[in-house]
Scaffold this motif. Structure first.
Motif, PDB file in Angstrom:
ATOM      1  N   LEU A  86      -3.513 -12.210  11.269  1.00  0.00           N
ATOM      2  CA  LEU A  86      -3.315 -12.915  10.012  1.00  0.00           C
ATOM      3  C   LEU A  86      -1.985 -13.657  10.069  1.00  0.00           C
ATOM      4  O   LEU A  86      -1.194 -13.469  10.993  1.00  0.00           O
ATOM      5  N   THR A  87      -1.741 -14.488   9.063  1.00  0.00           N
ATOM      6  CA  THR A  87      -0.441 -15.144   8.935  1.00  0.00           C
ATOM      7  C   THR A  87       0.356 -14.467   7.831  1.00  0.00           C
ATOM      8  O   THR A  87      -0.202 -14.003   6.834  1.00  0.00           O
ATOM      9  N   TYR A  88       1.685 -14.432   8.025  1.00  0.00           N
ATOM     10  CA  TYR A  88       2.541 -13.710   7.077  1.00  0.00           C
ATOM     11  C   TYR A  88       3.940 -14.292   7.145  1.00  0.00           C
ATOM     12  O   TYR A  88       4.637 -14.140   8.142  1.00  0.00           O
ATOM     13  N   ALA A 135       3.574  -8.394  -0.840  1.00  0.00           N
ATOM     14  CA  ALA A 135       2.285  -8.898  -0.353  1.00  0.00           C
ATOM     15  C   ALA A 135       1.214  -7.816  -0.403  1.00  0.00           C
ATOM     16  O   ALA A 135       1.498  -6.615  -0.509  1.00  0.00           O
ATOM     17  N   ALA A 136      -0.053  -8.255  -0.335  1.00  0.00           N
ATOM     18  CA  ALA A 136      -1.209  -7.369  -0.216  1.00  0.00           C
ATOM     19  C   ALA A 136      -2.106  -7.904   0.885  1.00  0.00           C
ATOM     20  O   ALA A 136      -2.079  -9.094   1.210  1.00  0.00           O
ATOM     21  N   LEU A 137      -2.888  -7.028   1.478  1.00  0.00           N
ATOM     22  CA  LEU A 137      -3.830  -7.401   2.527  1.00  0.00           C
ATOM     23  C   LEU A 137      -5.244  -7.445   1.956  1.00  0.00           C
ATOM     24  O   LEU A 137      -5.624  -6.592   1.149  1.00  0.00           O
ATOM     25  N   PHE A 138      -6.029  -8.428   2.400  1.00  0.00           N
ATOM     26  CA  PHE A 138      -7.420  -8.568   1.974  1.00  0.00           C
ATOM     27  C   PHE A 138      -8.276  -8.589   3.236  1.00  0.00           C
ATOM     28  O   PHE A 138      -8.284  -9.565   3.989  1.00  0.00           O
ATOM     29  N   CYS A 156      -9.666 -12.300   7.518  1.00  0.00           N
ATOM     30  CA  CYS A 156      -8.831 -11.517   6.617  1.00  0.00           C
ATOM     31  C   CYS A 156      -7.618 -12.344   6.203  1.00  0.00           C
ATOM     32  O   CYS A 156      -7.273 -13.332   6.852  1.00  0.00           O
ATOM     33  N   TYR A 157      -6.976 -11.926   5.129  1.00  0.00           N
ATOM     34  CA  TYR A 157      -5.901 -12.727   4.539  1.00  0.00           C
ATOM     35  C   TYR A 157      -4.757 -11.836   4.077  1.00  0.00           C
ATOM     36  O   TYR A 157      -4.927 -10.637   3.829  1.00  0.00           O
ATOM     37  N   THR A 158      -3.578 -12.462   3.927  1.00  0.00           N
ATOM     38  CA  THR A 158      -2.469 -11.849   3.204  1.00  0.00           C
ATOM     39  C   THR A 158      -2.201 -12.693   1.965  1.00  0.00           C
ATOM     40  O   THR A 158      -2.455 -13.902   1.954  1.00  0.00           O
TER      41      THR A 158
END
Length: 356
Positions: A233-235, A271-274, A281-283
């Motif tokens: 993911l990107t963060y 942040a939260a993770l999805f 998946c996403y942040t």
């Protein structure tokens, strides 16, 4: 038939903006067709409104598999779209604001953005193997400064990565059955598409034939991990690696692109993770602003209409279910389930020259 005169409906611009923000997806599209002034508001407000509606869940039912709805967990609200009824189409994934579906009867893949009504069809006749809907992860990215795009299909069942390049109108196979290596996930960062292997090696995708000589990133403090569950993911301008199995293990690492090293994270800040079982998946930064708890994992598995919320200690905190949902015939075997996360405001761009 008498031609309708295109007359402006005079309302204060601030009132139009208030109205616009309360509309459904289909109503948003129709709003821009009323008159010239309303079209201007639509063009100006569309991007802001889309950003204010992330994230959503793509929802359907087993009785009517080809009817998709967009559900907001935080608002407990369903957004429908009349363009969501597609017979003979199997859902493959969501990426860059678009639903990607496969029609194996006509050897085509449909890329449809339900928010701006953009529709693209590509042929799959030259593909050796069709994407498998239940184990497919799709990454769509548009070429910077053009209308061209690349779309990558990562199939977890046969460990393959097939890529379509619109500039050449052709497909090529990047990996098959774990050769030259097993790719676990893909993500776009800084106009470059990165991948991670099942042995936690990270590299930049190249559009050439020298895949066997792929150059991986030279990273310090790399953990000893072998897992097909690795997600990329990107963060905050860096890459994020997540290794997650509900209630079994949860490992989160940041790839510091300045120091070129792995950094294990115990906390995600605001942040939260999805996450999903197979798909992208996403942040989400500043997650509390969107109605989601910071430092938590929101997980859907595609088998039911539930979102499972886990702490960073991988403990189940709570479960979300929709208060209102797609009508289901109680006498049938139909049941609701959620397919995928939908982030309408995320649209990836790549720099084609970097990936050569």
């Amino acid at each position: 038939m008498k031609k309708r005169e295109d007359k402006n409906i005079e309302l204060p611009s601030d009132m139009l903006e208030i109205i616009y923000k309360k509309l459904d997806f289909d109503e948003l599209f129709q709003f821009g067709g009323v008159c010239e002034d309303w079209r201007k508001v639509h063009k100006y407000q569309r991007e802001k409104v889309m950003k204010s509606r992330a994230p959503l869940v793509i929802q359907t039912s087993s009785y009517a598999k080809k009817i998709y709805f967009f559900f907001s967990i935080s608002q407990q609200k369903i957004y429908s779209t009349k363009l969501a009824n597609f017979w003979r189409l199997s859902y493959l994934g969501f990426s860059s604001g678009s639903v990607i579906m496969e029609n194996y009867h006509s050897d085509k893949i449909l890329i449809m953005n339900p928010f701006i009504r953009r529709k693209i069809e590509i042929s799959t006749r030259s593909l050796i193997c069709y994407p498998i809907p239940s184990s497919c992860s799709v990454t769509l990215a548009f070429v910077k400064g053009t209308l061209d795009f690349i779309i990558a299909f990562l199939c977890k069942r046969n460990f393959s990565l097939d890529i379509y390049d619109s500039r050449k109108s052709s497909w090529f196979t990047y990996a098959r059955y774990g050769r030259p290596f097993m790719i676990a996930d893909l993500v776009v960062l800084d106009h470059t598409m990165f991948f991670i292997t099942n042995t936690a090696k990270i590299g930049a995708l190249k559009f050439n034939r020298n895949h066997g000589k792929e150059q991986f990133l030279e990273l310090k403090n790399a953990p000893n991990i072998t897992s097909s569950a690795l997600r990329l993911l990107t963060y905050e301008g860096n890459l994020l690696v997540v290794n997650f199995r509900p209630r079994i293990f949860l490992q989160v690492y940041k790839i510091d692109m300045i120091r070129m090293e792995w950094v294990k994270l115990e906390d995600l800040g605001d942040a939260a993770l999805f996450l999903t079982a197979q798909r992208k998946c996403y942040t989400l930064s500043n997650s509390e602003m969107w109605g989601y708890e910071r430092n938590h994992v929101y997980y859907i598995n595609g088998e039911c209409a539930k979102c499972f919320v886990y702490s960073m200690e991988n403990e189940l905190v709570k479960t979300f279910m929709p208060h209102s949902a797609v009508p289901v015939n109680s006498n049938s075997k139909s049941k609701l389930y959620w397919l995928d996360w939908c982030f309408p405001n995320v649209s990836d761009e790549i720099d084609y020259s970097i990936m050569q």
